[in-house]
Design an enzyme around this catalytic site. Structure first.
Site, PDB file in Angstrom:
ATOM      1  N   GLU A  71       1.204   3.652  -8.267  1.00 65.55           N
ATOM      2  CA  GLU A  71       1.255   4.669  -7.202  1.00 65.55           C
ATOM      3  C   GLU A  71       1.406   4.111  -5.801  1.00 65.55           C
ATOM      4  O   GLU A  71       0.965   4.765  -4.845  1.00 65.55           O
ATOM      5  CB  GLU A  71      -0.037   5.489  -7.267  1.00 65.55           C
ATOM      6  CG  GLU A  71      -1.320   4.749  -6.806  1.00 65.55           C
ATOM      7  CD  GLU A  71      -2.103   4.110  -7.937  1.00 65.55           C
ATOM      8  OE1 GLU A  71      -1.515   3.862  -9.003  1.00 65.55           O
ATOM      9  OE2 GLU A  71      -3.318   3.845  -7.748  1.00 65.55           O
ATOM     10  N   ASN A  72       2.012   2.935  -5.596  1.00 65.98           N
ATOM     11  CA  ASN A  72       2.157   2.382  -4.237  1.00 65.98           C
ATOM     12  C   ASN A  72       2.436   3.504  -3.235  1.00 65.98           C
ATOM     13  O   ASN A  72       3.228   4.401  -3.516  1.00 65.98           O
ATOM     14  CB  ASN A  72       3.315   1.403  -4.187  1.00 65.98           C
ATOM     15  CG  ASN A  72       3.265   0.402  -5.306  1.00 65.98           C
ATOM     16  OD1 ASN A  72       2.336  -0.368  -5.405  1.00 65.98           O
ATOM     17  ND2 ASN A  72       4.253   0.455  -6.190  1.00 65.98           N
ATOM     18  N   GLU A 108       0.774  10.016 -10.646  1.00 60.86           N
ATOM     19  CA  GLU A 108       1.096   9.088  -9.552  1.00 60.86           C
ATOM     20  C   GLU A 108       1.151   9.810  -8.213  1.00 60.86           C
ATOM     21  O   GLU A 108       0.697   9.271  -7.194  1.00 60.86           O
ATOM     22  CB  GLU A 108       2.418   8.371  -9.827  1.00 60.86           C
ATOM     23  CG  GLU A 108       2.459   7.573 -11.132  1.00 60.86           C
ATOM     24  CD  GLU A 108       1.288   6.617 -11.311  1.00 60.86           C
ATOM     25  OE1 GLU A 108       0.812   6.048 -10.310  1.00 60.86           O
ATOM     26  OE2 GLU A 108       0.835   6.449 -12.464  1.00 60.86           O
ATOM     27  N   HIS A 167      -2.267  10.457  -6.855  1.00 62.42           N
ATOM     28  CA  HIS A 167      -2.850   9.267  -6.234  1.00 62.42           C
ATOM     29  C   HIS A 167      -2.528   9.168  -4.750  1.00 62.42           C
ATOM     30  O   HIS A 167      -3.241   8.498  -4.003  1.00 62.42           O
ATOM     31  CB  HIS A 167      -2.302   8.005  -6.898  1.00 62.42           C
ATOM     32  CG  HIS A 167      -3.088   7.538  -8.088  1.00 62.42           C
ATOM     33  ND1 HIS A 167      -4.450   7.465  -8.099  1.00 62.42           N
ATOM     34  CD2 HIS A 167      -2.673   7.087  -9.304  1.00 62.42           C
ATOM     35  CE1 HIS A 167      -4.855   6.988  -9.279  1.00 62.42           C
ATOM     36  NE2 HIS A 167      -3.795   6.761 -10.037  1.00 62.42           N
TER      37      HIS A 167
END
Ligand SMILES: [Zn+2]
Length: 758
Positions: free
Chosen positions: A143-144, A181, A184
């Site tokens: 999840e950058n 993701e 997040h």
């Protein structure tokens, strides 16, 4: 191509930093890249400078964020894009020529951003969101901040090639993964865990929210029922002595990866589900929104969330939840009925059969005779009672509950289900008369799918722990034979597989009768046939795939004949109508079950199909069953193939899942012979523990557990110490189950009768 993966502790290997989640910083990133490539990072590009065939790309400064969320990707891509109602630009990057395959994930991401903005009442914090699929990726996705990276199998959706099963699972998988993701970006990225001890705050919540969001977008998938299949692995792992609390002390950086496990994800999301259903939707949502606003751009600990929930709900959430997050394990609730009084007793459930010490505050829910008559209370002590007279319509006892408590006098509608819809993270053991009534209620179809799932799952676990006989479990399974709910039948099949694995070691001579009994149970559902019917419900398509695979695994002759005939037709024509993509896996299982060193033509053909396949889905499908051969030499050959250059590094784990029981010694030998290779190639990554867990899990004897322990005595490192202990414990648990089964001397005869009866 280049892509980064910093979580948990690898940002420090890329640039000097205080590499801990609580130490946030703003990042200004600059990259020098070849002119023709695309460069991506967390923030949008500010400017570019050309210098011959190199360009320097400057990205905008990021807001305050943790180091593990920093990312860059450089490569050659095609992309598709959309803009959300709030004006956020979302782009999906795919391998050149495959941008159509990214459209589904793009659609989901846009929906997710809009949905979470509403749910948390906090806007998406960055100016853009990019999503990229890369060809080698250990996890499912990362999840950058503003730049989510996926493994191709979890983002690219090839609608033409995918089986309907895979399409739903894939689109379901793609949906759930993307929802996770994107969640997040709030839960984890905006509000970050204080330390890795609170990893579950990231993962448990992102998981729970992803199901909520998927259910919102695709209600027909009934993902909350499938959520039970997911959390079942949390219940399983947490009934080991070597489990760990949700909040786990982390001292060494290298030990962090080990807790990306069924406790942080599956149990984490399950206890959230339990709390949410106890508090109710509205209060829960309002509390999450307050929490998000209070801790935005900062870090939080588990107790910070409990404080907000306590403030908003007026319920003592901290006391309640600490019993679930600070101690490992969960309770078994034993239930007895005396007149109108239901008596409850809790004790920690362990698969070893021993009773643990734990004590929980348990949200107990129950219903009587219908889902309209419900009650709930908190069980705070070891024993408790509740009067259920008010659940009866009239004092004259219309349900047939008689003073003398004679089960003969119970009427059909008299049944009690504890833990309604399985929303609590505990198991239930009913006294005999309540269990009998519940079985009747399942037969009469009064019980919901989640509850049918739960009753079978609890009984299966009780049997593994030696608290119930295998014959009683087999009888219960017979009651499910006409069921057609996808999740319920999937669980039934899973239980069948598990029983075969131990029965194979207890009574090898009669294992074929057992397989025949399971074929008999599953046969009614096999009427779904081999080919999909246009317009049928999607879950039917999934069910067809599961049933045909099970029948092929259990060696059903009719299924094998059909499968081979259809496989031959596939060899002549890759688009044959005889083998729809949904049932291909059953055909591949049948092919491999027929493969030996002396008879390997179909195996060679299957390898050719693998080599020419141009979708990740088809390759994955084949890899999952290549090791199903009953010939150990073939299994050895397959394992060497999996480790060769013909298989992506990330895909080797698919192959382990299908190793046959006959091939397990070969697999163990292979693991020992290749240990140095495995350690060098996978030793610091997320996939490493799969090598242990999947191969060791095939055994069920104490001798083998000793042998595994001896082999690893001088080889264990912090990166897998806990997983190794858990795997060995599971082998010993199964060894004990095998011994219990052997003591049921009448079992082979009973199974023979059940098999013949049809
Ligand atoms: Zn996650």
């Amino acid at each position: 191509m280049a892509a980064t993966q910093f979580e948990a502790v690898d940002a420090r290997r890329c640039f000097p930093c205080w590499d801990e989640p609580a130490l946030k910083a703003a990042f200004q990133i600059t990259l020098d890249v070849p002119l023709e490539l695309t460069a991506l990072s967390n923030m949008p590009i500010l400017k570019e400078k050309l210098n011959g065939d190199i360009k320097t790309v400057y990205f905008e400064e990021s807001p305050m964020m943790s180091t593990y969320l920093v990312a860059v990707v450089v490569g050659s891509f095609d992309s598709v894009e959309e803009t959300t109602a709030d004006g956020i630009r979302v782009r999906v990057y795919c391998p050149p020529g495959k941008s159509d395959n990214g459209k589904f994930a793009l659609h989901v991401a846009v929906k997710a951003l809009e949905l979470y903005t509403r749910y948390f009442s906090v806007p998406y914090p960055l100016p853009k969101l990019d999503m990229v699929a890369v060809p080698e990726f250990a996890g499912g996705a990362m999840e950058n901040y503003g730049l989510i990276i996926y493994r191709e199998n979890d983002m690219l959706h090839d609608e033409l090639q995918s089986t309907a099963a895979k399409k739903q699972r894939l689109s379901e998988q793609i949906t759930v993964v993307a929802m996770h993701e994107v969640a997040h970006q709030w839960f984890g990225n905006l509000v970050t865990m204080e330390w890795w001890t609170h990893l579950w705050l990231n993962e448990g919540f992102a998981t729970w929210v992803s199901y909520m969001a998927t259910d919102n977008l695709f209600p027909e998938w009934k993902v909350w029922t499938q959520f039970l299949q997911y959390t079942a692995s949390g219940l399983h792992m947490d009934s080991l002595e070597k489990s760990h609390p949700i909040e786990v002390e982390i001292i060494h950086a290298r030990a962090v990866l080990e807790i990306f496990d069924a406790i942080s994800y599956e149990k984490g999301s399950a206890v959230i589900q339990m709390l949410q259903s106890y508090l109710g939707d509205a209060i829960f949502q309002k509390s999450l929104s307050s929490y998000m606003k209070r801790y935005a751009w900062k870090n939080a600990k588990t107790e910070d969330l409990w404080s907000v929930l306590t403030e908003e709900s007026g319920v003592e959430v901290t006391n309640l939840m600490e019993t679930w997050t600070k101690q490992k394990g969960y309770p078994l609730i034993s239930v007895n009925l005396n007149g109108h009084i239901l008596a409850f007793e809790q004790s920690q459930f362990l698969l070893s059969g021993l009773a643990g010490e734990g004590l929980w505050i348990v949200p107990i829910t129950l219903c009587l005779g219908s889902y309209e008559r419900q009650k709930k209370f908190l069980l705070k002590t070891r024993c408790g009672e509740i009067d259920i007279s008010d659940l009866f319509n009239s004092p004259s006892d219309c349900l047939g509950l008689s003073e003398e408590n004679d089960p003969e006098k119970f009427k059909e509608h008299f049944w009690i289900k504890i833990n309604i819809y399985q929303s609590g993270f505990y198991r239930v053991k009913y006294e005999d008369k309540l269990a009998t009534q519940l079985i009747k209620a399942i037969e009469s179809n009064y019980v919901s799918a989640p509850d049918k799932f739960g009753i079978l799952d609890d009984t299966h676990a009780l049997c593994q722990a030696g608290k119930q006989s295998l014959s009683s479990l087999l009888t219960l399974m017979g009651v499910y034979r006409k069921d057609i709910d996808y999740t319920v039948v999937s669980n039934l099949i899973e239980v069948c597989y598990n029983i075969v694995k131990v029965y194979y070691d207890a009574f090898p001579d009669s294992v074929d009768y057992l397989r025949q009994y399971f074929i008999n149970i599953l046969r009614p559902s096999a009427e779904l046939g081999w080919e999909s019917v246009s317009g049928e419900p999607h879950l039917n398509v999934l069910l067809r795939g599961e049933i045909s695979m099970a029948l092929a695994s259990f060696g059903d002759e009719k299924t094998h004949e059909d499968a081979i005939r259809r496989f031959k037709s596939l060899l002549m024509d890759r688009n044959t109508p005889l083998l729809s993509a949904d049932t291909k896996r059953a055909a591949y299982i049948a092919v491999m079950r027929k493969t030996t060193v002396a008879s390997r033509n179909y195996f060679e053909s299957l390898l050719s199909i693998y080599r020419e396949a141009d979708t990740v889905q088809e390759k994955e499908r084949i890899l999952r069953h290549l090791a199903a051969s009953p010939d150990p030499d073939i299994v050895m050959e397959v394992l060497n193939f999996l480790a060769s250059d013909e298989v992506r590094d990330q895909d080797i784990i698919y192959g382990f899942r299908g190793i046959s029981l006959e091939g397990r010694e070969a697999a163990w030998k292979w693991l020992k012979d290749h240990w140095d290779f495995i350690l060098n190639k996978y030793g610091t990554g997320l996939l490493f523990t799969n090598f242990l867990t999947d191969i060791i899990a095939l055994f069920s004897s104490n001798e083998k557990a000793d042998e595994v322990e001896a082999f690893f005595a001088n080889r264990t490192t912090l990166a897998f110490a806990m997983n190794l202990k858990q795997s060995i414990e599971q082998v010993r648990i199964k060894a004990r189950w095998v011994q219990n089964i052997k003591q049921e001397e009448s079992l082979p005869e009973l199974i023979k009768q059940l098999a013949i009866k049809g």
